[in-house]
Motif scaffolding. Structure first.
Motif, PDB file in Angstrom:
ATOM      1  N   MET B 175      79.686  48.318  15.293  1.00 24.95           N
ATOM      2  CA  MET B 175      80.926  48.862  15.846  1.00 24.95           C
ATOM      3  C   MET B 175      81.587  47.957  16.878  1.00 24.95           C
ATOM      4  SD  MET B 175      82.162  51.683  14.673  1.00 24.95           S
ATOM      5  CE  MET B 175      82.881  52.814  15.863  1.00 24.95           C
ATOM      6  N   LEU B 200      91.287  51.246   8.761  1.00 22.95           N
ATOM      7  CA  LEU B 200      90.624  51.978   7.676  1.00 22.95           C
ATOM      8  C   LEU B 200      89.788  51.035   6.816  1.00 22.95           C
ATOM      9  CD1 LEU B 200      93.486  54.377   6.502  1.00 22.95           C
ATOM     10  CD2 LEU B 200      91.491  54.964   7.865  1.00 22.95           C
ATOM     11  N   VAL B 203      86.602  49.481   8.687  1.00 18.68           N
ATOM     12  CA  VAL B 203      85.531  50.464   8.901  1.00 18.68           C
ATOM     13  C   VAL B 203      84.873  50.824   7.561  1.00 18.68           C
ATOM     14  CG1 VAL B 203      85.050  52.845   9.589  1.00 18.68           C
ATOM     15  CG2 VAL B 203      86.446  51.392  11.055  1.00 18.68           C
ATOM     16  N   THR B 204      85.690  50.973   6.526  1.00 19.61           N
ATOM     17  CA  THR B 204      85.137  51.287   5.203  1.00 19.61           C
ATOM     18  C   THR B 204      84.190  50.183   4.747  1.00 19.61           C
ATOM     19  OG1 THR B 204      87.159  52.477   4.684  1.00 19.61           O
ATOM     20  CG2 THR B 204      85.755  51.906   2.830  1.00 19.61           C
ATOM     21  N   MET B 206      82.605  48.090   6.708  1.00 25.00           N
ATOM     22  CA  MET B 206      81.442  48.138   7.614  1.00 25.00           C
ATOM     23  C   MET B 206      80.412  49.155   7.101  1.00 25.00           C
ATOM     24  SD  MET B 206      81.452  49.380  11.584  1.00 25.00           S
ATOM     25  CE  MET B 206      81.616  51.126  11.225  1.00 25.00           C
ATOM     26  N   ASP B 207      80.894  50.341   6.707  1.00 26.58           N
ATOM     27  CA  ASP B 207      79.983  51.365   6.179  1.00 26.58           C
ATOM     28  C   ASP B 207      79.328  50.882   4.886  1.00 26.58           C
ATOM     29  OD1 ASP B 207      80.602  53.008   8.253  1.00 26.58           O
ATOM     30  OD2 ASP B 207      81.893  54.371   7.125  1.00 26.58           O
ATOM     31  N   GLY B 210      76.227  48.709   5.085  1.00 19.96           N
ATOM     32  CA  GLY B 210      74.962  49.326   5.484  1.00 19.96           C
ATOM     33  C   GLY B 210      74.628  49.206   6.958  1.00 19.96           C
ATOM     34  N   PHE B 211      75.645  49.041   7.802  1.00 17.26           N
ATOM     35  CA  PHE B 211      75.398  49.073   9.252  1.00 17.26           C
ATOM     36  C   PHE B 211      75.275  50.532   9.683  1.00 17.26           C
ATOM     37  CE2 PHE B 211      77.720  45.013   8.828  1.00 17.26           C
ATOM     38  CZ  PHE B 211      76.827  44.164   9.458  1.00 17.26           C
ATOM     39  N   GLY B 212      74.603  50.779  10.786  1.00 14.31           N
ATOM     40  CA  GLY B 212      74.466  52.141  11.293  1.00 14.31           C
ATOM     41  C   GLY B 212      75.723  52.554  12.043  1.00 14.31           C
ATOM     42  N   SER B 213      75.653  53.741  12.676  1.00 14.98           N
ATOM     43  CA  SER B 213      76.841  54.174  13.422  1.00 14.98           C
ATOM     44  C   SER B 213      76.565  54.142  14.919  1.00 14.98           C
ATOM     45  CB  SER B 213      77.264  55.564  12.964  1.00 14.98           C
ATOM     46  OG  SER B 213      76.180  56.436  13.078  1.00 14.98           O
ATOM     47  N   LEU B 236      88.856  51.675  18.662  1.00 13.16           N
ATOM     48  CA  LEU B 236      88.697  51.673  17.202  1.00 13.16           C
ATOM     49  C   LEU B 236      88.610  53.108  16.687  1.00 13.16           C
ATOM     50  CD1 LEU B 236      88.158  50.351  14.435  1.00 13.16           C
ATOM     51  CD2 LEU B 236      85.758  50.253  15.030  1.00 13.16           C
ATOM     52  N   PHE B 240      91.290  54.377  13.974  1.00 15.85           N
ATOM     53  CA  PHE B 240      90.825  54.859  12.666  1.00 15.85           C
ATOM     54  C   PHE B 240      91.238  56.316  12.473  1.00 15.85           C
ATOM     55  CE2 PHE B 240      87.663  56.872   9.927  1.00 15.85           C
ATOM     56  CZ  PHE B 240      87.592  55.989   8.861  1.00 15.85           C
ATOM     57  N   GLY B 241      91.050  57.125  13.508  1.00 12.48           N
ATOM     58  CA  GLY B 241      91.386  58.548  13.421  1.00 12.48           C
ATOM     59  C   GLY B 241      92.865  58.763  13.169  1.00 12.48           C
ATOM     60  N   ALA B 244      93.701  57.759   9.589  1.00  5.11           N
ATOM     61  CA  ALA B 244      93.230  58.745   8.615  1.00  5.11           C
ATOM     62  C   ALA B 244      94.113  59.998   8.659  1.00  5.11           C
ATOM     63  CB  ALA B 244      91.776  59.115   8.891  1.00  5.11           C
TER      64      ALA B 244
END
Lengths: 303, 248
Positions: B175, B200, B203-204, B206-207, B210-213, B236, B240-241, B244
């Motif tokens: 993050m 968006l 972050v997509t 990044m997920d 396979g990184f954690g949160s 961030l 992102f919010g 979305a």
């Protein structure tokens, strides 16, 4: 001239439905390809299908069939979305914790005040049941997002460090999951103890259901005094409140961070404020069993 | 000074790794940590052994190539210092030093303590383009930017993408890196037109890597050699919010 016009607008609901079928199939296959077909996908699928049936897919291209481009998908599938759920449900649960504390502290005003308050809540099912259902949903979502995030985080580091020391990470921030789980187990006990008044688990041998005051209302004051005179019960209560305080000392400030409501000017105030509020909550809740067990508050109710 | 090194040795990504102990003799206090490893490697090579594979490039703290978890802390735990800028005077004579690679599913080990950090490149690629006018050289003051905004963008742009944030985080979350990269462009008028899409997409990706949160422990901020602030992650989360919510 614009040549890429969408299909002709359908005229009847049947036609709308027929037109939506290939698009719905598209949604299902897209989800299968991604190997993400879960209960959540079903929720999304239901939403997608209803939208497709309403608009009949007359936009020329199927926007909804692509995964991760609607707010529901972002909220439930992305790591940040799950943190938003965590923060918002956490905030609602925090507000309950405050309200519940203020309600409970009426015990110090004597039997009449707290019994009247209890009777007020019990006699208004229109108020209490929506609140209970809401709380259950918030706890459920908070728990679900916590489990999802924890599993993903574990998977993100398959090989642990041989020599690792936490850098700058507070004890509270490292024990959110464990502390939270113990608090959940406490909530279950607490509900059985005072809400369902299950005789077998109050460890006093008395049945709380039979306690009534002179106004013929349920004697909550006596129930609290008798309940907390059992040292094991009071001890578990104090331990859980300590863990809740620890959980909130990190959770309250993280809530602002996760929702993006933090900058360098507000950061020290929020971080410090979270610890202060968590401590106030701990003192507020703990004062009741401590007063009863140590200072023999309300001992006349024991007779 | 004489030291003992406990170094993670792993032939490649497919084999199991293990720790091996090497002595590091006659180390000069003014050497950097990487120069100390160079000395150890020369010794290993002259005795016919396989040298320790580690990443390095500029060796002046600006490229982000050097890594190494030293005694459990990425970059050794001195504020604003990358491994290449960490000097041996920070250690005591006779000390045993544990050296491990960045550990994250998204950073597979190539060899020994060198990891593949291409996941960061793919996140940057997912961010896409920045709208720039072509043609003549733009006038210096044609784009008004306040000093505060330009300073803040520069604070974010200081990220060298070394991955220490991932290495230090108990969740191996990226993050802080993504927040720095998104904020750097989102704050400036040049990057503003694509800000929703950028937040968006990055972050997509990044997920997907396979990184954690983020659980806001603040470890990333503490080890970052460029001292990127944790509040960029809040920014961030906001960007992102909003993106979305707007359905961008």
């Amino acid at each position: 001239m614009h040549t890429e016009a969408g299909p002709k607008r359908p005229t009847t609901p049947v036609q709308k439905g027929l037109q939506a079928i290939p698009l719905i199939i598209n949604v299902i296959s897209a989800n299968f390809q991604l190997n993400q077909f879960s209960s959540l996908t079903l929720l999304e699928f239901a939403l997608d299908s209803s939208v497709l049936l309403l608009v009949g897919g007359n936009r020329g291209r199927c926007v909804w069939a692509t995964p991760m481009n609607n707010i529901i998908a972002y909220l439930f599938k992305s790591s940040l979305g799950k943190k938003y759920i965590m923060a918002v449900t956490g905030c609602c649960l925090f507000l309950f914790v405050i309200g519940h504390m203020v309600g409970n502290l009426q015990v110090f005003l004597g039997p009449e005040a707290i019994n009247r308050y209890g009777h007020f809540l019990q006699s208004n099912p229109e108020l209490i049941w929506p609140a209970r259902i809401g709380l259950l949903v918030f706890v459920g979502l908070h728990f679900w997002s916590a489990m999802q995030i924890t599993l993903e985080n574990r998977a993100a580091r398959p090989v642990a460090y041989a020599n690792s020391k936490p850098v700058a990470a507070s004890y509270a921030s490292r024990t959110m999951v464990m502390g939270g789980l113990i608090v959940v187990s406490f909530i279950i006990y607490h509900l059985l103890h005072f809400t369902f008044q299950c005789k077998a688990i109050n460890l006093t041998g008395q049945d709380f259901v039979g306690f009534t005051d002179p106004n013929n209302h349920h004697d909550i004051f006596k129930m609290i005094v008798v309940g907390f005179n059992q040292p094991l019960v009071a001890g578990f209560y104090l331990l859980s409140m300590g863990l809740l305080c620890l959980h909130l000392s990190h959770g309250l400030s993280s809530m602002f961070q996760s929702l993006g409501w933090k900058n360098d000017a507000y950061r020290p105030i929020i971080d410090c404020g979270a610890k202060v509020v968590a401590t106030v909550i701990f003192i507020g809740y703990s004062s009741i069993p401590v007063a009863i067990l140590v200072f023999k508050f309300g001992k006349e109710a024991l007779k | 000074m004489n030291l003992t090194l406990k170094v993670w040795r792993q032939k490649n990504g497919q084999t199991e790794g293990h720790f091996e102990t090497y002595p590091a003799r006659d180390i000069i206090e003014d050497m950097s940590f990487l120069e100390m490893l160079d000395v150890v490697n020369e010794g290993l090579i002259s005795s016919g052994k396989d040298p320790i594979a580690f990443d390095s490039d500029c060796r002046e703290g600006i490229c982000g190539m050097c890594s190494l978890v030293i005694n459990g802390i990425p970059h050794g735990g001195h504020a604003g210092t990358a491994t290449c800028q960490l000097h041996m005077r920070r250690f005591k004579d006779g000390e045993t030093i544990t050296i491990e690679p960045w550990r994250a599913k998204a950073f597979p080990i190539i060899k020994d303590v060198a990891t593949n950090r291409s996941a960061f490149d793919r996140i940057i690629q997912a961010g896409g383009f920045v709208s720039v006018n072509t043609g003549g050289t733009p006038d210096g003051n044609a784009l008004p930017i306040s000093k505060e905004v330009s300073d803040r963008a520069m604070d974010a742009a200081a990220c060298i993408g070394c991955g220490a944030c991932v290495a230090a985080c108990k969740n191996a979350s990226a993050m802080l890196f993504v927040a720095a990269k998104v904020s750097h462009l989102n704050l400036l008028p040049q990057g503003e037109p694509e800000k929703h899409r950028r937040a968006l997409a990055m972050v997509t990706q990044m997920d997907k890597e396979g990184f954690g949160s983020c659980t806001v422990t603040g470890s990333c901020e503490a080890v970052c050699p460029k001292e990127i602030k944790l509040t960029f992650i809040a920014k961030l989360n906001r960007d992102f919010g909003v993106a979305a919510l707007l359905g961008k």
